[in-house]
Enzyme design. Structure first.
Site, mmCIF file in Angstrom:
data_model
loop_
_atom_site.group_PDB
_atom_site.id
_atom_site.type_symbol
_atom_site.label_atom_id
_atom_site.label_comp_id
_atom_site.label_asym_id
_atom_site.label_seq_id
_atom_site.Cartn_x
_atom_site.Cartn_y
_atom_site.Cartn_z
ATOM 1 N N GLN A 146 0.802 -1.217 0.000
ATOM 2 C CA GLN A 146 0.000 0.000 0.000
ATOM 3 C C GLN A 146 0.836 1.269 0.000
ATOM 4 O O GLN A 146 0.328 2.355 -0.307
ATOM 5 C CB GLN A 146 -0.926 0.021 1.215
ATOM 6 C CG GLN A 146 -0.201 0.213 2.542
ATOM 7 C CD GLN A 146 -1.119 0.078 3.742
ATOM 8 O OE1 GLN A 146 -1.596 -1.013 4.034
ATOM 9 N NE2 GLN A 146 -1.352 1.187 4.429
ATOM 10 N N CYS A 152 -5.266 0.616 3.417
ATOM 11 C CA CYS A 152 -5.328 -0.811 3.744
ATOM 12 C C CYS A 152 -6.746 -1.359 3.642
ATOM 13 O O CYS A 152 -6.949 -2.522 3.300
ATOM 14 C CB CYS A 152 -4.765 -1.051 5.137
ATOM 15 S SG CYS A 152 -5.560 -0.061 6.422
ATOM 16 N N HIS A 288 -6.311 -0.875 11.091
ATOM 17 C CA HIS A 288 -5.684 -1.470 9.915
ATOM 18 C C HIS A 288 -6.573 -2.578 9.352
ATOM 19 O O HIS A 288 -7.094 -3.413 10.097
ATOM 20 C CB HIS A 288 -4.318 -2.044 10.299
ATOM 21 C CG HIS A 288 -3.470 -2.470 9.141
ATOM 22 N ND1 HIS A 288 -3.202 -1.646 8.064
ATOM 23 C CD2 HIS A 288 -2.822 -3.646 8.886
ATOM 24 C CE1 HIS A 288 -2.418 -2.298 7.202
ATOM 25 N NE2 HIS A 288 -2.190 -3.501 7.677
ATOM 26 N N ASN A 309 -1.216 -9.293 4.716
ATOM 27 C CA ASN A 309 -1.042 -7.865 4.949
ATOM 28 C C ASN A 309 -0.775 -7.157 3.625
ATOM 29 O O ASN A 309 -0.673 -7.790 2.575
ATOM 30 C CB ASN A 309 0.105 -7.644 5.934
ATOM 31 C CG ASN A 309 0.009 -6.313 6.664
ATOM 32 O OD1 ASN A 309 -0.828 -5.474 6.340
ATOM 33 N ND2 ASN A 309 0.858 -6.111 7.645
#
Length: 362
Positions: A146, A152, A288, A309
Protein backbone atom coordinates in the site's frame (compact mmCIF):
# COMPACT_ATOMS: atom_id res chain seq x y z
CA UNK A 1 -3.43 -32.36 -8.76
CA UNK A 2 -0.07 -31.52 -10.40
CA UNK A 3 -1.03 -27.84 -10.48
CA UNK A 4 -1.76 -27.89 -6.75
CA UNK A 5 1.64 -29.48 -6.09
CA UNK A 6 3.33 -26.74 -8.09
CA UNK A 7 1.48 -24.09 -6.10
CA UNK A 8 2.64 -25.68 -2.83
CA UNK A 9 6.25 -25.77 -4.02
CA UNK A 10 6.05 -22.16 -5.19
CA UNK A 11 4.60 -20.95 -1.89
CA UNK A 12 7.20 -22.83 0.13
CA UNK A 13 10.05 -21.43 -1.98
CA UNK A 14 8.62 -17.91 -1.76
CA UNK A 15 8.42 -18.18 2.02
CA UNK A 16 12.01 -19.39 2.32
CA UNK A 17 13.31 -16.69 0.00
CA UNK A 18 11.28 -14.05 1.78
CA UNK A 19 12.73 -15.03 5.16
CA UNK A 20 16.27 -15.11 3.77
CA UNK A 21 16.11 -11.63 2.26
CA UNK A 22 15.73 -9.91 5.63
CA UNK A 23 18.45 -7.64 7.00
CA UNK A 24 20.86 -9.50 9.29
CA UNK A 25 23.27 -8.09 11.88
CA UNK A 26 25.87 -9.39 14.33
CA UNK A 27 25.88 -8.84 18.08
CA UNK A 28 29.36 -7.31 17.85
CA UNK A 29 27.92 -4.41 15.86
CA UNK A 30 25.85 -3.44 18.91
CA UNK A 31 28.90 -2.94 21.10
CA UNK A 32 29.98 0.46 19.79
CA UNK A 33 28.62 3.60 18.18
CA UNK A 34 30.86 2.91 15.21
CA UNK A 35 29.40 -0.57 14.83
CA UNK A 36 25.86 0.79 15.00
CA UNK A 37 26.65 3.45 12.39
CA UNK A 38 28.02 0.76 10.12
CA UNK A 39 24.89 -1.30 10.67
CA UNK A 40 22.70 1.70 9.86
CA UNK A 41 24.60 2.37 6.63
CA UNK A 42 24.21 -1.29 5.63
CA UNK A 43 20.51 -1.14 6.45
CA UNK A 44 20.08 2.02 4.35
CA UNK A 45 21.89 0.38 1.45
CA UNK A 46 19.75 -2.77 1.84
CA UNK A 47 16.61 -0.66 1.54
CA UNK A 48 18.10 1.78 -1.03
CA UNK A 49 17.33 4.84 1.08
CA UNK A 50 18.96 8.24 0.73
CA UNK A 51 18.94 10.80 3.55
CA UNK A 52 20.35 14.26 4.07
CA UNK A 53 23.13 14.42 6.69
CA UNK A 54 20.83 16.18 9.16
CA UNK A 55 18.05 13.66 8.62
CA UNK A 56 20.51 10.77 8.83
CA UNK A 57 21.66 11.92 12.25
CA UNK A 58 18.09 12.10 13.54
CA UNK A 59 17.12 8.83 11.91
CA UNK A 60 20.19 7.10 13.33
CA UNK A 61 18.97 7.77 16.86
CA UNK A 62 15.57 6.30 16.00
CA UNK A 63 17.27 3.34 14.34
CA UNK A 64 19.38 2.70 17.47
CA UNK A 65 16.29 2.62 19.68
CA UNK A 66 14.57 0.21 17.30
CA UNK A 67 17.66 -2.02 17.12
CA UNK A 68 17.62 -2.26 20.90
CA UNK A 69 13.92 -3.15 20.91
CA UNK A 70 14.29 -5.84 18.24
CA UNK A 71 17.43 -7.30 19.81
CA UNK A 72 16.03 -7.43 23.35
CA UNK A 73 12.72 -8.86 22.20
CA UNK A 74 14.39 -11.65 20.25
CA UNK A 75 16.34 -12.71 23.34
CA UNK A 76 13.06 -13.47 25.12
CA UNK A 77 11.20 -16.76 24.88
CA UNK A 78 8.47 -15.55 22.54
CA UNK A 79 6.78 -17.68 19.86
CA UNK A 80 7.57 -15.01 17.27
CA UNK A 81 10.63 -13.04 16.19
CA UNK A 82 11.23 -9.46 15.07
CA UNK A 83 13.55 -8.06 12.41
CA UNK A 84 14.94 -4.74 11.23
CA UNK A 85 12.63 -4.28 8.26
CA UNK A 86 11.94 -1.20 6.14
CA UNK A 87 10.33 0.54 9.14
CA UNK A 88 13.52 0.41 11.24
CA UNK A 89 14.28 4.15 11.23
CA UNK A 90 10.67 5.20 11.86
CA UNK A 91 9.33 6.02 15.28
CA UNK A 92 6.28 4.00 16.25
CA UNK A 93 4.19 7.16 16.01
CA UNK A 94 5.34 7.74 12.42
CA UNK A 95 4.72 4.11 11.55
CA UNK A 96 1.19 4.21 12.93
CA UNK A 97 0.41 7.42 11.06
CA UNK A 98 1.71 6.15 7.72
CA UNK A 99 0.91 2.44 7.77
CA UNK A 100 -1.72 1.80 10.42
CA UNK A 101 -3.98 4.78 9.81
CA UNK A 102 -7.14 3.36 8.31
CA UNK A 103 -9.27 4.93 11.08
CA UNK A 104 -11.58 1.95 11.17
CA UNK A 105 -12.90 2.92 14.59
CA UNK A 106 -13.56 6.44 13.32
CA UNK A 107 -15.71 5.16 10.47
CA UNK A 108 -17.47 2.65 12.71
CA UNK A 109 -18.72 5.45 14.95
CA UNK A 110 -20.67 7.06 12.11
CA UNK A 111 -23.16 4.25 11.84
CA UNK A 112 -25.65 2.90 14.32
CA UNK A 113 -25.30 -0.69 13.12
CA UNK A 114 -23.17 -2.75 10.79
CA UNK A 115 -23.94 -2.60 7.11
CA UNK A 116 -23.96 -6.20 5.98
CA UNK A 117 -26.94 -8.51 5.63
CA UNK A 118 -28.41 -9.47 8.99
CA UNK A 119 -28.00 -13.16 8.14
CA UNK A 120 -24.85 -15.21 8.58
CA UNK A 121 -24.75 -17.93 5.93
CA UNK A 122 -22.20 -20.03 7.80
CA UNK A 123 -24.12 -20.18 11.08
CA UNK A 124 -24.92 -23.87 10.68
CA UNK A 125 -21.44 -24.94 9.60
CA UNK A 126 -20.27 -27.52 12.14
CA UNK A 127 -17.54 -29.60 10.55
CA UNK A 128 -14.53 -27.33 10.09
CA UNK A 129 -11.19 -28.72 8.95
CA UNK A 130 -8.27 -28.33 11.40
CA UNK A 131 -6.49 -26.15 8.86
CA UNK A 132 -7.31 -24.21 5.71
CA UNK A 133 -4.91 -22.19 3.54
CA UNK A 134 -6.58 -20.35 0.66
CA UNK A 135 -3.14 -19.54 -0.78
CA UNK A 136 -2.56 -23.23 -1.42
CA UNK A 137 -5.96 -23.50 -3.07
CA UNK A 138 -5.12 -20.72 -5.54
CA UNK A 139 -7.56 -18.12 -4.19
CA UNK A 140 -5.04 -15.45 -3.13
CA UNK A 141 -3.09 -13.04 -5.33
CA UNK A 142 0.53 -12.13 -4.50
CA UNK A 143 1.13 -9.76 -1.56
CA UNK A 144 0.78 -6.10 -2.50
CA UNK A 145 2.21 -2.92 -0.99
CA UNK A 146 0.00 0.00 0.00
CA UNK A 147 2.98 2.34 0.43
CA UNK A 148 2.64 5.43 2.61
CA UNK A 149 -1.10 5.66 2.01
CA UNK A 150 -3.78 4.67 4.51
CA UNK A 151 -5.57 2.54 1.94
CA UNK A 152 -5.33 -0.81 3.74
CA UNK A 153 -9.15 -0.93 3.82
CA UNK A 154 -9.09 -1.14 0.01
CA UNK A 155 -6.52 -3.98 0.02
CA UNK A 156 -8.55 -5.89 2.61
CA UNK A 157 -11.70 -5.49 0.53
CA UNK A 158 -9.99 -6.49 -2.70
CA UNK A 159 -8.38 -9.60 -1.17
CA UNK A 160 -11.79 -10.83 -0.06
CA UNK A 161 -13.41 -10.12 -3.44
CA UNK A 162 -10.53 -11.77 -5.32
CA UNK A 163 -10.98 -14.81 -3.12
CA UNK A 164 -14.72 -15.32 -3.57
CA UNK A 165 -14.39 -14.67 -7.30
CA UNK A 166 -11.84 -17.46 -7.60
CA UNK A 167 -14.05 -19.83 -5.65
CA UNK A 168 -16.99 -19.11 -7.96
CA UNK A 169 -15.18 -18.85 -11.30
CA UNK A 170 -11.95 -20.84 -10.84
CA UNK A 171 -10.07 -17.76 -12.09
CA UNK A 172 -7.73 -15.58 -10.06
CA UNK A 173 -8.07 -11.91 -11.06
CA UNK A 174 -5.98 -9.17 -9.46
CA UNK A 175 -8.37 -6.28 -8.83
CA UNK A 176 -7.86 -2.53 -8.47
CA UNK A 177 -7.38 -1.01 -5.04
CA UNK A 178 -6.81 2.36 -6.71
CA UNK A 179 -10.36 2.39 -8.06
CA UNK A 180 -11.63 2.17 -4.48
CA UNK A 181 -9.20 4.88 -3.33
CA UNK A 182 -10.22 7.27 -6.12
CA UNK A 183 -13.89 6.46 -6.66
CA UNK A 184 -15.35 5.14 -3.37
CA UNK A 185 -15.22 8.54 -1.70
CA UNK A 186 -18.75 9.24 -0.49
CA UNK A 187 -17.87 7.90 2.97
CA UNK A 188 -14.42 6.31 2.60
CA UNK A 189 -11.46 8.69 2.45
CA UNK A 190 -8.81 7.15 0.23
CA UNK A 191 -5.37 7.44 1.79
CA UNK A 192 -6.98 8.88 4.93
CA UNK A 193 -8.71 5.62 5.76
CA UNK A 194 -11.91 3.75 5.20
CA UNK A 195 -14.02 0.75 6.04
CA UNK A 196 -14.37 -2.55 4.19
CA UNK A 197 -18.15 -2.78 4.69
CA UNK A 198 -18.60 0.52 2.87
CA UNK A 199 -16.26 -0.61 0.09
CA UNK A 200 -18.26 -3.81 -0.43
CA UNK A 201 -21.36 -1.66 -0.86
CA UNK A 202 -19.54 0.40 -3.50
CA UNK A 203 -18.48 -2.73 -5.42
CA UNK A 204 -22.03 -4.05 -5.45
CA UNK A 205 -23.69 -0.77 -6.44
CA UNK A 206 -21.05 -0.01 -9.08
CA UNK A 207 -21.50 -3.40 -10.72
CA UNK A 208 -18.03 -4.63 -9.86
CA UNK A 209 -14.35 -3.68 -9.74
CA UNK A 210 -11.97 -3.34 -12.65
CA UNK A 211 -8.60 -5.07 -12.79
CA UNK A 212 -5.29 -3.96 -11.31
CA UNK A 213 -3.88 -3.89 -14.84
CA UNK A 214 -6.51 -1.44 -16.09
CA UNK A 215 -6.43 0.81 -13.02
CA UNK A 216 -2.96 0.41 -11.42
CA UNK A 217 -2.14 1.35 -7.85
CA UNK A 218 -0.36 4.69 -7.24
CA UNK A 219 -0.30 4.93 -3.41
CA UNK A 220 -1.91 8.37 -3.47
CA UNK A 221 -5.34 9.95 -3.72
CA UNK A 222 -6.57 10.83 -7.18
CA UNK A 223 -9.67 11.80 -9.10
CA UNK A 224 -11.88 8.93 -10.14
CA UNK A 225 -10.93 7.80 -13.63
CA UNK A 226 -14.44 7.06 -14.86
CA UNK A 227 -13.23 5.55 -18.11
CA UNK A 228 -10.97 3.03 -16.37
CA UNK A 229 -13.61 2.25 -13.75
CA UNK A 230 -16.34 1.76 -16.35
CA UNK A 231 -15.11 -1.74 -17.22
CA UNK A 232 -15.83 -3.85 -14.13
CA UNK A 233 -14.21 -7.27 -14.24
CA UNK A 234 -15.55 -8.92 -11.09
CA UNK A 235 -18.93 -8.35 -9.47
CA UNK A 236 -20.45 -9.33 -6.12
CA UNK A 237 -24.03 -9.61 -4.93
CA UNK A 238 -23.55 -8.05 -1.51
CA UNK A 239 -21.77 -8.87 1.73
CA UNK A 240 -22.39 -10.23 5.19
CA UNK A 241 -20.85 -9.41 8.54
CA UNK A 242 -19.42 -12.11 10.75
CA UNK A 243 -21.07 -11.93 14.21
CA UNK A 244 -18.87 -9.58 16.21
CA UNK A 245 -16.53 -10.80 18.96
CA UNK A 246 -16.96 -14.43 18.00
CA UNK A 247 -13.83 -16.27 16.88
CA UNK A 248 -15.79 -19.45 16.30
CA UNK A 249 -18.02 -17.63 13.80
CA UNK A 250 -14.91 -16.16 12.14
CA UNK A 251 -13.48 -19.68 11.90
CA UNK A 252 -16.61 -20.96 10.15
CA UNK A 253 -16.47 -18.10 7.66
CA UNK A 254 -12.71 -18.38 7.02
CA UNK A 255 -13.12 -22.10 6.35
CA UNK A 256 -15.27 -21.15 3.36
CA UNK A 257 -13.62 -18.05 1.87
CA UNK A 258 -11.05 -15.30 2.58
CA UNK A 259 -12.39 -12.73 5.07
CA UNK A 260 -11.81 -8.99 5.41
CA UNK A 261 -10.94 -8.09 9.01
CA UNK A 262 -9.80 -5.06 10.97
CA UNK A 263 -7.05 -5.21 13.61
CA UNK A 264 -4.99 -3.02 15.91
CA UNK A 265 -1.63 -3.11 14.10
CA UNK A 266 0.06 -0.11 15.71
CA UNK A 267 2.31 -1.84 18.26
CA UNK A 268 6.09 -1.93 18.02
CA UNK A 269 6.22 -5.72 17.87
CA UNK A 270 3.71 -5.71 15.01
CA UNK A 271 5.81 -3.06 13.26
CA UNK A 272 8.88 -5.34 13.28
CA UNK A 273 7.22 -8.77 13.11
CA UNK A 274 9.31 -11.30 11.21
CA UNK A 275 8.09 -14.85 11.77
CA UNK A 276 6.28 -17.18 14.14
CA UNK A 277 2.87 -17.04 15.81
CA UNK A 278 2.27 -13.49 16.98
CA UNK A 279 0.83 -13.18 20.49
CA UNK A 280 2.31 -9.80 21.38
CA UNK A 281 0.73 -6.88 23.13
CA UNK A 282 -1.94 -5.08 21.14
CA UNK A 283 -5.26 -3.46 21.88
CA UNK A 284 -8.57 -3.22 20.09
CA UNK A 285 -8.17 0.27 18.61
CA UNK A 286 -8.87 -0.94 15.08
CA UNK A 287 -6.57 0.94 12.72
CA UNK A 288 -5.68 -1.47 9.92
CA UNK A 289 -7.53 -3.60 7.37
CA UNK A 290 -6.14 -7.03 6.42
CA UNK A 291 -7.51 -10.37 5.21
CA UNK A 292 -7.76 -13.73 6.96
CA UNK A 293 -6.78 -16.26 4.27
CA UNK A 294 -6.67 -19.37 6.42
CA UNK A 295 -5.90 -20.89 9.79
CA UNK A 296 -4.00 -23.77 11.32
CA UNK A 297 -1.95 -24.92 14.29
CA UNK A 298 1.73 -25.46 15.04
CA UNK A 299 3.18 -28.84 15.99
CA UNK A 300 2.84 -27.93 19.67
CA UNK A 301 -0.86 -27.18 19.19
CA UNK A 302 -0.77 -23.38 19.09
CA UNK A 303 -3.67 -22.26 16.93
CA UNK A 304 -3.29 -19.32 14.55
CA UNK A 305 -4.90 -17.23 11.83
CA UNK A 306 -3.09 -16.76 8.50
CA UNK A 307 -3.36 -13.05 7.71
CA UNK A 308 -2.46 -11.36 4.44
CA UNK A 309 -1.04 -7.87 4.95
CA UNK A 310 -0.39 -5.05 2.46
CA UNK A 311 3.08 -3.87 3.47
CA UNK A 312 5.00 -5.75 0.78
CA UNK A 313 6.65 -9.16 0.81
CA UNK A 314 9.65 -8.06 2.87
CA UNK A 315 7.53 -7.60 5.99
CA UNK A 316 6.70 -10.65 8.13
CA UNK A 317 6.51 -14.10 6.59
CA UNK A 318 6.74 -13.00 2.96
CA UNK A 319 4.03 -10.41 3.59
CA UNK A 320 1.91 -12.56 5.92
CA UNK A 321 1.55 -12.86 9.67
CA UNK A 322 0.32 -15.77 11.74
CA UNK A 323 -1.71 -14.42 14.66
CA UNK A 324 -2.68 -16.49 17.69
CA UNK A 325 -6.19 -17.90 17.51
CA UNK A 326 -8.46 -18.80 20.40
CA UNK A 327 -7.29 -16.35 23.05
CA UNK A 328 -9.47 -15.67 26.09
CA UNK A 329 -10.56 -12.18 25.00
CA UNK A 330 -13.76 -12.41 22.98
CA UNK A 331 -12.50 -9.76 20.51
CA UNK A 332 -9.63 -12.04 19.44
CA UNK A 333 -6.02 -10.97 19.27
CA UNK A 334 -5.65 -7.32 18.24
CA UNK A 335 -9.45 -7.17 17.80
CA UNK A 336 -9.44 -9.55 14.82
CA UNK A 337 -12.98 -10.80 15.55
CA UNK A 338 -14.57 -7.37 16.03
CA UNK A 339 -15.18 -6.20 12.45
CA UNK A 340 -15.00 -9.16 10.06
CA UNK A 341 -17.00 -9.30 6.83
CA UNK A 342 -17.04 -11.08 3.49
CA UNK A 343 -18.51 -10.58 0.02
CA UNK A 344 -21.30 -12.71 -1.40
CA UNK A 345 -21.16 -13.91 -5.00
CA UNK A 346 -23.96 -16.15 -6.20
CA UNK A 347 -22.96 -16.90 -9.77
CA UNK A 348 -19.89 -17.80 -11.80
CA UNK A 349 -20.46 -14.96 -14.26
CA UNK A 350 -18.85 -11.52 -14.30
CA UNK A 351 -19.53 -8.25 -16.17
CA UNK A 352 -16.66 -8.87 -18.56
CA UNK A 353 -14.15 -11.55 -19.42
CA UNK A 354 -10.69 -10.08 -18.67
CA UNK A 355 -7.43 -11.89 -19.10
CA UNK A 356 -7.21 -13.98 -15.98
CA UNK A 357 -5.15 -16.74 -14.53
CA UNK A 358 -6.75 -20.08 -13.83
CA UNK A 359 -5.35 -22.30 -11.11
CA UNK A 360 -4.19 -24.78 -13.76
CA UNK A 361 -1.83 -22.12 -15.13
CA UNK A 362 -0.20 -21.32 -11.79
Amino acid sequence: MEAKKLVLVFLSLALVLGLCQCFEYHDKELESEEGLWGMYERWRSHHTLSRSLEDKNKRFNVFKANVEHVHNSNKLDKPYKLKLNKFADMTNQEFRRLYAGSKVNHHRMFRSERLGNSSFMYENVHNVAPSVDWRQKGAVTPVKDQGQCGSCWAFSTVAAVEGINYLKTNKLVSLSEQELVDCDTEQNEGCNGGLMDIAFDYVKSKGGLTTEAKYPYRAEDGNCDVQRASHPAVSIDGHEDVPANNENALLKAAANQPIAVAIDAGGSDFQFYSEGVFNGDCGTDLDHGVAVVGFGATKDGTKYWIVKNSWGEEWGESGYIRMKRGISAREGICGIAMEASYPIKNSSSNPSDPMTTSKDEL
